[in-house]
Design a protein around this motif. Structure first.
Motif, mmCIF file in Angstrom:
data_model
loop_
_atom_site.group_PDB
_atom_site.id
_atom_site.type_symbol
_atom_site.label_atom_id
_atom_site.label_comp_id
_atom_site.label_asym_id
_atom_site.label_seq_id
_atom_site.Cartn_x
_atom_site.Cartn_y
_atom_site.Cartn_z
ATOM 1 N N LYS A 44 0.785 -1.234 0.000
ATOM 2 C CA LYS A 44 0.000 0.000 0.000
ATOM 3 C C LYS A 44 0.819 1.287 0.000
ATOM 4 N N LEU A 45 2.115 1.204 0.239
ATOM 5 C CA LEU A 45 2.932 2.412 0.271
ATOM 6 C C LEU A 45 3.736 2.525 -1.019
ATOM 7 N N GLU A 46 3.921 3.752 -1.474
ATOM 8 C CA GLU A 46 4.713 4.013 -2.672
ATOM 9 C C GLU A 46 6.098 4.508 -2.254
ATOM 10 N N PHE A 47 7.137 3.781 -2.657
ATOM 11 C CA PHE A 47 8.502 4.216 -2.379
ATOM 12 C C PHE A 47 9.428 3.613 -3.434
ATOM 13 N N ARG A 48 10.565 4.267 -3.606
ATOM 14 C CA ARG A 48 11.510 3.843 -4.632
ATOM 15 C C ARG A 48 12.103 2.474 -4.269
ATOM 16 N N LYS A 72 -3.032 -6.413 -0.742
ATOM 17 C CA LYS A 72 -3.270 -5.737 -2.017
ATOM 18 C C LYS A 72 -4.732 -5.845 -2.446
ATOM 19 N N ARG A 77 1.263 -9.785 1.758
ATOM 20 C CA ARG A 77 1.276 -8.750 0.728
ATOM 21 C C ARG A 77 0.180 -9.010 -0.303
ATOM 22 N N ASP A 109 -8.447 0.361 -1.230
ATOM 23 C CA ASP A 109 -7.625 1.526 -0.899
ATOM 24 C C ASP A 109 -8.428 2.564 -0.108
ATOM 25 N N GLU A 128 0.661 5.110 10.037
ATOM 26 C CA GLU A 128 0.761 3.919 9.206
ATOM 27 C C GLU A 128 0.877 2.660 10.064
ATOM 28 N N ARG A 132 10.454 -0.425 -4.419
ATOM 29 C CA ARG A 132 9.491 -1.354 -3.816
ATOM 30 C C ARG A 132 9.443 -2.681 -4.570
ATOM 31 N N GLU A 133 9.407 -2.615 -5.893
ATOM 32 C CA GLU A 133 9.321 -3.848 -6.674
ATOM 33 C C GLU A 133 10.608 -4.658 -6.582
#
Length: 284
Positions: A106-110, A169, A165, A173, A186, A112-113
């Motif tokens: 749920k979090l966006e960060f560089r 997902k 995870r 949201d 969080e 992550r994938e």
């Protein structure tokens, strides 16, 4: 008028009967070793090696076999060790895996994938590959022959991160956004919103984890040499080596005692377990 005969006939169609026959045959093949184990635990030694293949004993040796299983080694202590080790491992695994899974879902960060790719790579590394450095670390820290050495190497589970995870997902949201609007941090969202909704996945993972670590012989055999600290499979090995030898009736009785808690646990949790497995992975 025509719908009822059709539905009644379809319930007994040849295809359905064939599928049921295949499922029953498969279930019989899976259950046969367990039935033979229980049958052997009820037989005297002479009848175990007789030429007959009857599951029902001619002479019963229940008291003798189960008496040996419960008295020759500290069986209650061994079962308690298994419960303590498995419960502690599951607790720590969920405690560490759930926040990691939430961040990846749920979090966006560089990166992550890339991080999730490393988690998937971790699924390919068995405990056997890292057992030597784990043993060295346990020896240097003085943890050998303690319950802590059976718990510490498994407190972080990449499989738990992957499973949670996938489940998180699939959560809306909007639910997470509403929690943020209410002022939750969080970390508070993880424990107060995500965890209550992730109980099916947590139960499914707990079943996997408990079965794996209850039946684990490899690591306890390396790290533990005292009978009173043994987990169930290691205790069974000590039982055969020290007391029983080739007395398979008593050995199968001890196996039944060790296996019964797992069967009872699964029967209690099977509905939630199936729900957790089927709901995980609805959203990639």
């Amino acid at each position: 008028m025509s719908a009822a005969p059709y539905s009644q006939g379809s319930a007994y169609s040849p295809g359905r009967l064939i599928r049921l026959a295949v499922l029953i045959a498969g279930a019989a093949i899976v259950l046969l070793p367990y039935a033979w184990m229980v049958s052997t635990s009820l037989k005297p030694q002479a009848e175990v090696f007789s030429s007959g293949l009857s599951l029902v004993p001619h002479d019963w040796a229940v008291v003798e076999n189960y008496g040996k299983a419960l008295t020759r080694i500290p069986m209650l202590r061994i079962l308690i060790n298994g419960v303590v080790v498995c419960a502690a491992i599951v607790l720590f695994q969920i405690l560490f895996a759930l926040p990691c899974a939430y961040a990846m879902a749920k979090l966006e960060f560089r990166g992550r994938e890339v991080l999730f790719g490393l988690v998937l790579t971790g699924l390919l590394v068995p405990i056997h590959a890292i057992s030597i450095p784990l043993y060295w670390a346990a020896r240097e820290s003085g943890l050998l022959n303690t319950l802590a050495v059976l718990i510490a190497p498994f407190t972080l589970s990449v499989f738990a991160i992957f499973l949670f995870r996938q489940f998180i997902k699939a959560m809306p949201d909007d639910l997470i956004a509403a929690a943020r609007m209410d002022g939750l941090s969080e970390l508070a969202i993880v424990w107060r919103v995500v965890l209550p909704n992730a109980w099916p996945a947590a139960t499914a993972f707990a079943v996997f984890s408990i079965v794996a670590h209850w039946n684990d012989l490899y690591w306890p055999l390396i790290a533990i040499s005292k009978t009173d600290l043994a987990t169930p499979p290691l205790g069974l090995l000590f039982f055969r080596a020290a007391e029983v030898g080739d007395d398979y009736g008593a050995l199968m009785a001890a196996t039944v005692v060790i296996t019964a808690p797992l069967v009872a646990m699964f029967l209690v949790a099977q509905r939630t377990f199936i729900e957790g497995i089927t709901m995980t992975g609805l959203k990639g």
